[in-house]
Design an enzyme around this catalytic site. Structure first.
Site, PDB file in Angstrom:
ATOM      1  N   ARG A 102       0.807  -1.215   0.000  1.00 12.92           N
ATOM      2  CA  ARG A 102       0.000   0.000   0.000  1.00 12.92           C
ATOM      3  C   ARG A 102       0.841   1.266   0.000  1.00 12.92           C
ATOM      4  O   ARG A 102       0.534   2.231  -0.707  1.00 12.92           O
ATOM      5  CB  ARG A 102      -0.958  -0.009   1.197  1.00 12.92           C
ATOM      6  CG  ARG A 102      -1.832   1.229   1.356  1.00 12.92           C
ATOM      7  CD  ARG A 102      -2.423   1.774   0.078  1.00 12.92           C
ATOM      8  NE  ARG A 102      -3.109   0.765  -0.729  1.00 12.92           N
ATOM      9  CZ  ARG A 102      -3.396   0.933  -2.020  1.00 12.92           C
ATOM     10  NH1 ARG A 102      -3.055   2.052  -2.646  1.00 12.92           N
ATOM     11  NH2 ARG A 102      -4.019  -0.017  -2.690  1.00 12.92           N
ATOM     12  N   LYS A 137       1.816  25.172  -2.713  1.00  8.88           N
ATOM     13  CA  LYS A 137       0.560  24.548  -2.295  1.00  8.88           C
ATOM     14  C   LYS A 137       0.699  23.031  -2.411  1.00  8.88           C
ATOM     15  O   LYS A 137       0.118  22.376  -3.281  1.00  8.88           O
ATOM     16  CB  LYS A 137      -0.598  25.067  -3.149  1.00  8.88           C
ATOM     17  CG  LYS A 137      -0.844  26.562  -2.949  1.00  8.88           C
ATOM     18  CD  LYS A 137      -1.917  27.085  -3.883  1.00  8.88           C
ATOM     19  CE  LYS A 137      -2.115  28.594  -3.702  1.00  8.88           C
ATOM     20  NZ  LYS A 137      -3.108  29.147  -4.637  1.00  8.88           N
ATOM     21  N   LYS A 169       4.539  39.425  -1.682  1.00 10.67           N
ATOM     22  CA  LYS A 169       3.141  39.247  -2.051  1.00 10.67           C
ATOM     23  C   LYS A 169       2.328  40.505  -1.714  1.00 10.67           C
ATOM     24  O   LYS A 169       2.849  41.483  -1.169  1.00 10.67           O
ATOM     25  CB  LYS A 169       2.577  38.028  -1.324  1.00 10.67           C
ATOM     26  CG  LYS A 169       3.334  36.738  -1.615  1.00 10.67           C
ATOM     27  CD  LYS A 169       2.914  36.116  -2.923  1.00 10.67           C
ATOM     28  CE  LYS A 169       1.570  35.448  -2.799  1.00 10.67           C
ATOM     29  NZ  LYS A 169       1.136  34.821  -4.071  1.00 10.67           N
ATOM     30  N   GLU A 199       4.805  40.515  -6.465  1.00 11.94           N
ATOM     31  CA  GLU A 199       3.480  40.317  -7.042  1.00 11.94           C
ATOM     32  C   GLU A 199       2.811  41.671  -7.245  1.00 11.94           C
ATOM     33  O   GLU A 199       2.815  42.517  -6.348  1.00 11.94           O
ATOM     34  CB  GLU A 199       2.634  39.461  -6.098  1.00 11.94           C
ATOM     35  CG  GLU A 199       1.193  39.289  -6.504  1.00 11.94           C
ATOM     36  CD  GLU A 199       0.385  38.580  -5.432  1.00 11.94           C
ATOM     37  OE1 GLU A 199      -0.532  39.219  -4.870  1.00 11.94           O
ATOM     38  OE2 GLU A 199       0.678  37.401  -5.133  1.00 11.94           O
ATOM     39  N   ASP A 220      -0.634  38.962 -11.046  1.00 10.89           N
ATOM     40  CA  ASP A 220      -1.632  38.167 -10.334  1.00 10.89           C
ATOM     41  C   ASP A 220      -3.045  38.482 -10.807  1.00 10.89           C
ATOM     42  O   ASP A 220      -3.501  39.622 -10.734  1.00 10.89           O
ATOM     43  CB  ASP A 220      -1.520  38.426  -8.829  1.00 10.89           C
ATOM     44  CG  ASP A 220      -2.402  37.496  -8.024  1.00 10.89           C
ATOM     45  OD1 ASP A 220      -2.362  36.282  -8.272  1.00 10.89           O
ATOM     46  OD2 ASP A 220      -3.126  37.979  -7.139  1.00 10.89           O
TER      47      ASP A 220
END
Length: 285
Positions: A102, A137, A169, A199, A220
């Protein structure tokens, strides 16, 4: 490009996965039902078309369960496979194969799913100069594995962590009081080997960033029309000195048109956070 991750990186993660599966008492089903002297031969087989990743990780998984077991890879990381093709021949003590099954399949299924999805994005933009890249992510503690799978699918890697590069950001910009303040502060606090990306969410912010020559500007959630404008403005101002990255709103249906705007890089969080599992199984000979 190496087609295997270093053993020192993968072993602790695989060992943790095996400990999770073995629990407190080990594989009580196998120990109860299968005699200790039975040997077996299996094949790992693809059950759909795609791109394989995680073959080396499956091999190490088996060896950590039983050093005498044999994992003979037929396909390797980054190889394309068709439904029904053999990925590896596996043999050894039946108990060992069952105990490792597995975890081996989980790794190959997850990573091949990412590689396969990435390859679909890469195929859609191959007529342009745009590169497909991942994001942070990722599944906690599996980032190295998942970003490796992106590479096997033909993509490239964005930063691996917060210490790779400066990425300013929107919330950083707000906290610093604007694009110019953020870039000036970043340039004054890092050495010449640290790349800087910022960004922006408007053409006005783009124009404010350009005179400070960041290495990368992330556009963005720009519309395709805005992306075309941003490419022209940046090229007229700085030539190819500044890399343009498109981010936000990217999916399998939009990526081709985004690439055709002329951006250099397209970041796609879906490569790792939304890749379907690749169907692979172990069959006895």
């Amino acid at each position: 490009m190496s087609n295997n991750l270093p053993y020192q990186i993968v072993e602790p993660i695989i060992s943790a996965a095996l400990r999770e599966d073995f629990g407190r008492s080990g594989d009580i089903t196998t120990i109860s039902c299968v005699p200790s002297d039975v040997n077996a031969k299996w094949v790992m087989r693809s059950r759909e078309d795609g791109v394989i990743a995680g073959v080396d990780i499956a091999a190490i998984t088996l060896k950590l369960v039983d050093a005498n077991a044999v994992f003979d890879a037929v396909k390797h990381n980054g190889d394309s496979v068709k439904k029904g093709e053999i990925i590896a021949n596996i043999s050894g003590n039946a108990r060992s194969l069952l105990m490792a099954e597995r975890v081996m399949l989980n790794f190959v299924g997850r990573l091949s799913g990412i590689a396969t999805l990435t390859s679909k994005y890469v195929e859609l933009v191959k007529h342009t100069n745009a590169k497909i890249t991942d994001t942070r992510k990722t599944t906690p503690n599996l980032r190295a594995f998942e970003k490796f799978a992106v590479k096997m699918g033909g993509g490239v890697n964005h930063r691996f962590g917060l210490d790779d590069a400066i990425l300013i950001k929107d919330n950083h910009v707000a906290a610093c009081g604007g694009v110019e303040n953020a870039l000036l502060a970043a340039k004054s606090n890092v050495g010449h080997l640290v790349p800087i990306e910022i960004e922006v969410d408007s053409i006005a912010q783009l124009k404010a960033a350009l005179p400070h020559y960041p290495d990368v500007i992330m556009l963005d959630n720009f519309s395709n029309e805005m992306l075309c404008d941003a490419v022209k403005i940046t090229r007229d101002f700085a030539g190819k000195r500044i890399t343009l990255e498109a981010s936000g709103g990217v999916n399998i249906n939009t990526v081709k048109a985004i690439a055709e705007t002329g951006v250099d890089v397209i970041s796609v969080g879906a490569l790792t956070h939304s890749a379907p599992n690749f169907d692979v199984g172990l069959d006895s000979e």
